[in-house]
Design a protein around this motif. Structure first.
Motif, PDB file in Angstrom:
ATOM      1  N   GLU A  45      47.371  38.575  33.267  1.00 37.17           N
ATOM      2  CA  GLU A  45      47.023  38.991  34.676  1.00 37.17           C
ATOM      3  C   GLU A  45      45.152  38.846  35.006  1.00 37.17           C
ATOM      4  N   PRO A  46      44.630  37.931  36.073  1.00 40.98           N
ATOM      5  CA  PRO A  46      42.942  38.154  36.294  1.00 40.98           C
ATOM      6  C   PRO A  46      42.725  39.628  36.266  1.00 40.98           C
ATOM      7  N   ILE A  47      41.449  39.754  35.465  1.00 44.79           N
ATOM      8  CA  ILE A  47      41.008  40.836  35.274  1.00 44.79           C
ATOM      9  C   ILE A  47      40.059  41.161  36.810  1.00 44.79           C
ATOM     10  N   GLU A  48      40.389  41.889  37.806  1.00 44.76           N
ATOM     11  CA  GLU A  48      39.633  42.033  39.597  1.00 44.76           C
ATOM     12  C   GLU A  48      39.718  43.133  39.750  1.00 44.76           C
ATOM     13  N   TYR A  49      38.034  42.997  38.667  1.00 47.37           N
ATOM     14  CA  TYR A  49      36.858  44.473  39.575  1.00 47.37           C
ATOM     15  C   TYR A  49      36.609  44.433  40.961  1.00 47.37           C
ATOM     16  N   PRO A  50      36.376  45.928  41.714  1.00 47.09           N
ATOM     17  CA  PRO A  50      35.846  45.978  42.506  1.00 47.09           C
ATOM     18  C   PRO A  50      34.847  45.423  42.238  1.00 47.09           C
ATOM     19  N   VAL A  51      34.186  44.953  44.115  1.00 47.73           N
ATOM     20  CA  VAL A  51      32.701  45.109  43.933  1.00 47.73           C
ATOM     21  C   VAL A  51      32.077  46.068  45.022  1.00 47.73           C
ATOM     22  N   ASN A  52      30.999  46.155  44.999  1.00 49.04           N
ATOM     23  CA  ASN A  52      29.852  47.084  45.698  1.00 49.04           C
ATOM     24  C   ASN A  52      29.505  45.845  47.443  1.00 49.04           C
ATOM     25  N   ASP A  53      28.528  46.748  47.847  1.00 45.53           N
ATOM     26  CA  ASP A  53      27.910  46.163  49.093  1.00 45.53           C
ATOM     27  C   ASP A  53      26.672  45.229  48.437  1.00 45.53           C
ATOM     28  N   ALA A  54      26.368  45.499  47.397  1.00 45.22           N
ATOM     29  CA  ALA A  54      25.594  44.499  46.669  1.00 45.22           C
ATOM     30  C   ALA A  54      25.800  43.387  46.115  1.00 45.22           C
ATOM     31  N   GLY A  55      26.735  43.108  45.555  1.00 42.96           N
ATOM     32  CA  GLY A  55      27.939  41.990  45.253  1.00 42.96           C
ATOM     33  C   GLY A  55      28.046  42.480  43.494  1.00 42.96           C
ATOM     34  N   GLU A  56      27.876  43.702  42.888  1.00 43.90           N
ATOM     35  CA  GLU A  56      28.395  44.032  41.433  1.00 43.90           C
ATOM     36  C   GLU A  56      29.798  44.166  41.490  1.00 43.90           C
ATOM     37  N   THR A  57      30.181  44.106  40.216  1.00 41.11           N
ATOM     38  CA  THR A  57      31.435  44.440  39.988  1.00 41.11           C
ATOM     39  C   THR A  57      30.904  46.361  39.012  1.00 41.11           C
ATOM     40  N   PHE A  58      32.044  46.295  39.427  1.00 35.60           N
ATOM     41  CA  PHE A  58      31.917  48.293  38.720  1.00 35.60           C
ATOM     42  C   PHE A  58      34.202  48.390  38.095  1.00 35.60           C
ATOM     43  N   GLY A  59      32.949  49.500  37.228  1.00 37.09           N
ATOM     44  CA  GLY A  59      34.627  49.384  36.497  1.00 37.09           C
ATOM     45  C   GLY A  59      34.813  49.939  35.238  1.00 37.09           C
ATOM     46  N   SER A  60      35.550  50.188  33.981  1.00 33.82           N
ATOM     47  CA  SER A  60      35.747  50.548  32.940  1.00 33.82           C
ATOM     48  C   SER A  60      35.460  48.720  32.002  1.00 33.82           C
TER      49      SER A  60
END
Length: 135
Positions: A45-60
């Motif tokens: 499956e495609p990796i979908e990271y959460p995105v903060n209000d600044a448009g940055e992805t975060f996770g591991s």
């Protein structure tokens, strides 16, 4: 017209090289196109990271995919995220310094990438976000 053994060996060798090229072509093509392939997770499956209000992805980091902010533990034990670009910069500085007393650090943030929750000391041996993917 007689055909020499040398001529036959040359023709057979050419067929093996050309035939081998056709057999290996798909594999070689995959090697060159890996950078163009979409990043997918373990289950395809495609990796979908959460995105903060600044448009940055975060996770591991997962399967070679690295978000903008990666999970980290501050020197005080607080779990948060460090910006990969800041970590890479400080690691490069730590690796290139000749000053044994130099201290390099990055801020540890909440997932918003703004709220600082601690600091992480960076040395030349500190693992980077992409370490382990290129073995």
């Amino acid at each position: 017209m007689a055909v020499s053994a040398k001529t036959i060996a040359f023709i057979v060798g050419g067929l093996v090289v050309v035939g081998g090229g056709f057999v290996l072509a798909p594999t070689l093509g995959d090697l060159f196109n890996q950078s163009l392939a979409p990043e997918v997770g373990i289950l395809g499956e495609p990796i979908e990271y959460p995105v903060n209000d600044a448009g940055e992805t975060f996770g591991s980091p997962i399967d070679g995919s690295v978000p903008d902010l990666i999970a980290a533990r501050s020197d005080d034990g607080v779990i948060g995220y460090v910006r990969v670009s800041e970590l890479d910069q400080q690691r490069n500085l730590a690796k290139s310094t000749t000053n044994p007393d130099a201290v390099f650090a990055v801020d540890v943030y909440e997932s918003d990438g703004v709220t600082v929750v601690g600091s992480l000391t960076v040395t030349a041996d500190t693992p980077g976000a992409r370490d382990g993917f290129n073995k």
